[in-house]
Design a protein around this motif. Structure first.
Motif, PDB file in Angstrom:
ATOM      1  N   TYR A 137       0.864  -1.185   0.000  1.00 32.78           N
ATOM      2  CA  TYR A 137       0.000   0.000   0.000  1.00 32.78           C
ATOM      3  C   TYR A 137       0.901   1.236   0.000  1.00 32.78           C
ATOM      4  O   TYR A 137       2.015   1.182   0.515  1.00 32.78           O
ATOM      5  N   ALA A 143       2.021  -5.499   2.610  1.00 33.46           N
ATOM      6  CA  ALA A 143       0.871  -6.120   3.284  1.00 33.46           C
ATOM      7  C   ALA A 143       0.804  -7.595   2.920  1.00 33.46           C
ATOM      8  O   ALA A 143       0.290  -8.416   3.683  1.00 33.46           O
ATOM      9  N   GLU A 179      -4.643 -13.830  11.633  1.00 31.83           N
ATOM     10  CA  GLU A 179      -5.325 -12.811  12.431  1.00 31.83           C
ATOM     11  C   GLU A 179      -5.621 -11.567  11.602  1.00 31.83           C
ATOM     12  O   GLU A 179      -5.135 -11.429  10.487  1.00 31.83           O
ATOM     13  N   SER A 180      -6.333 -10.647  12.236  1.00 33.01           N
ATOM     14  CA  SER A 180      -6.641  -9.385  11.588  1.00 33.01           C
ATOM     15  C   SER A 180      -5.343  -8.677  11.180  1.00 33.01           C
ATOM     16  O   SER A 180      -4.398  -8.623  11.958  1.00 33.01           O
ATOM     17  N   GLY A 181      -5.301  -8.191   9.965  1.00 27.98           N
ATOM     18  CA  GLY A 181      -4.121  -7.466   9.492  1.00 27.98           C
ATOM     19  C   GLY A 181      -3.060  -8.354   8.863  1.00 27.98           C
ATOM     20  O   GLY A 181      -2.027  -7.874   8.422  1.00 27.98           O
ATOM     21  N   SER A 182      -3.317  -9.674   8.793  1.00 28.72           N
ATOM     22  CA  SER A 182      -2.282 -10.568   8.260  1.00 28.72           C
ATOM     23  C   SER A 182      -2.195 -10.510   6.731  1.00 28.72           C
ATOM     24  O   SER A 182      -1.261 -11.049   6.150  1.00 28.72           O
ATOM     25  N   GLY A 183      -3.180  -9.886   6.077  1.00 30.00           N
ATOM     26  CA  GLY A 183      -3.081  -9.700   4.628  1.00 30.00           C
ATOM     27  C   GLY A 183      -4.062 -10.540   3.820  1.00 30.00           C
ATOM     28  O   GLY A 183      -3.975 -10.584   2.587  1.00 30.00           O
ATOM     29  N   LYS A 184      -5.016 -11.181   4.490  1.00 32.98           N
ATOM     30  CA  LYS A 184      -5.950 -12.086   3.800  1.00 32.98           C
ATOM     31  C   LYS A 184      -6.759 -11.363   2.729  1.00 32.98           C
ATOM     32  O   LYS A 184      -6.827 -11.795   1.576  1.00 32.98           O
ATOM     33  N   SER A 185      -7.385 -10.250   3.114  1.00 31.01           N
ATOM     34  CA  SER A 185      -8.217  -9.530   2.141  1.00 31.01           C
ATOM     35  C   SER A 185      -7.368  -8.949   1.025  1.00 31.01           C
ATOM     36  O   SER A 185      -7.806  -8.884  -0.130  1.00 31.01           O
ATOM     37  N   THR A 186      -6.146  -8.552   1.355  1.00 30.66           N
ATOM     38  CA  THR A 186      -5.279  -7.979   0.323  1.00 30.66           C
ATOM     39  C   THR A 186      -4.959  -9.033  -0.732  1.00 30.66           C
ATOM     40  O   THR A 186      -4.927  -8.722  -1.925  1.00 30.66           O
ATOM     41  N   GLU A 234     -14.323 -13.873   4.541  1.00 32.24           N
ATOM     42  CA  GLU A 234     -15.057 -13.936   5.818  1.00 32.24           C
ATOM     43  C   GLU A 234     -16.567 -13.906   5.571  1.00 32.24           C
ATOM     44  O   GLU A 234     -17.274 -13.072   6.147  1.00 32.24           O
TER      45      GLU A 234
END
Ligand SMILES: Nc1ncnc2c1ncn2[C@@H]1O[C@H](COP(=O)(O)OP(=O)(O)OP(=O)(O)O)[C@@H](O)[C@H]1O
Ligand SMILES: [Mg+2]
Length: 322
Positions: free
Chosen positions: A14, A21, A40-47, A176
């Motif tokens: 980013y 990310a 966990e949150s912020g690990s880059g899954k959505s990216t 998710e």
């Protein structure tokens, strides 16, 4: 069988971020198979998901050694080809059932928009009604005239699945898709997704922060930490022989039927990034000097690929029990 999706060295930055990310992620997905991406949150899954369908803002840098879908290089596709691909071949559903729908238009109007964009309206009208019934929406013809506020979160997510699958995509990326829903509805929706995957020979990428949720349906699991794959392999092997302390921590945090929900990753404080060393070193109870100075490459060990210098020891003497 050749994979429908092949990813090597995917790296996403980013603007103005001091670290990527997503950092060197690679995996293959076979037609009709399910892969889970957990972390966990912020690990880059959505990216990862957004990079696959190139839904990221053009200011975001995406690099990869390979990013091919149905044999085509996704990074080299022009805008119109990409639009067609996203309208028909790659479908995505997101976490928030409410955020995904426009509150001021009926469910039917919004589903028709998707079909029009794919050039499949009105040809697929009957199929849409069939799919809506199939995912558990009774009397779909009448319900299509309703506005989103008349639907529950679970119903909106079911309608989203019908809308995503009516174009007969070959890949569904579900980010998710059930985490905003209660446990029973969550299980029902995953079951429906799994059945439709089999019926339509759909490849499914299922993103979740909860390993327990995806374990039942994904044959293969990828564990992400700070944008890197720390462990991957067949889900059953990962459960049985997790060799990465982080995977063990995620497994220990999975809620059990027989007990109260455990606190997610109880003994792992948030760490700071370690340059040059293992991404997990600052949070890892097993870390030694080597871990802080040298990044472990993934190694194949008892069925999984694990990026930990001490995977043999960690496997023999788990850090967290699950
Ligand atoms: N639009 C953005 N601009 C800048 N940084 C971002 C943006 N979106 C995500 N990030 C950063 O990228 C990293 C990965 O985020 P991402 O949303 O992919 O994680 P995630 O695993 O999907 O988390 P969650 O479980 O919370 O959805 C995080 O450090 C996040 O802060
Ligand atoms: Mg996310």
């Amino acid at each position: 069988m050749s994979p429908i999706l092949s990813v090597r060295g995917l790296t996403v930055c980013y603007p103005n971020a001091d670290q990527p990310a997503v950092d060197g992620v690679g995996f293959d997905l076979e037609p009709g198979a399910t892969i889970a991406v957990v972390g966990e949150s912020g690990s880059g899954k959505s990216t990862v998901a957004l990079a696959l369908s190139r839904l990221l803002n053009p200011a975001v840098s995406i690099r990869a050694d390979a990013l091919t879908f149905e044999g085509r290089d996704l990074l080299g596709l022009r805008r119109e080809a990409l639009r067609r691909l996203r309208a028909r071949r790659i479908a995505m559903i997101f976490q928030s059932p409410f955020g995904s729908w426009n509150p001021s238009r009926t469910i039917g109007a919004q589903l028709v928009d998707g079909l029009r964009a794919a050039g499949l309206w009105p040809d697929r009208r009957e199929r849409l009604l069939e799919l809506l019934k199939r995912v558990g929406i009774d009397d779909p013809e009448r319900r299509l005239g309703d506005y989103p506020h008349r639907f529950s979160g679970g119903m909106l997510q079911r309608a989203m699945i019908a809308g995503a699958l009516v174009t007969e995509p070959s890949l569904l990326v579900a980010d998710e898709p059930t985490s905003a829903l209660d446990a029973t509805v969550q299980a029902e929706i995953l079951e429906i997704l799994d059945e439709l995957r089999k019926e339509q020979n759909l490849a499914l990428m299922l993103i979740s922060h909860d390993l327990g949720v995806v374990a039942r349906v994904a044959q293969h699991t990828l564990v992400l930490y700070r944008g890197q794959v720390v462990e991957s392999g067949p889900t059953a092997a990962l459960y049985r022989h997790a060799g990465h302390p982080y995977t063990q921590g995620l497994l220990a945090a999975v809620p059990r039927l027989e007990g109260p929900r455990k606190t997610p990753l109880p003994a792992m404080p948030q760490g700071t990034a370690t340059r040059g060393g293992c991404v997990f070193a600052s949070r890892c109870p097993r870390a030694e000097d080597l871990c802080r100075t040298s990044a472990p490459s993934p190694r194949h060990l008892n069925g999984t690929d694990v990026a930990c210098h001490f995977a043999e020891d960690v496997r023999r003497e788990p850090i967290w029990r699950w």
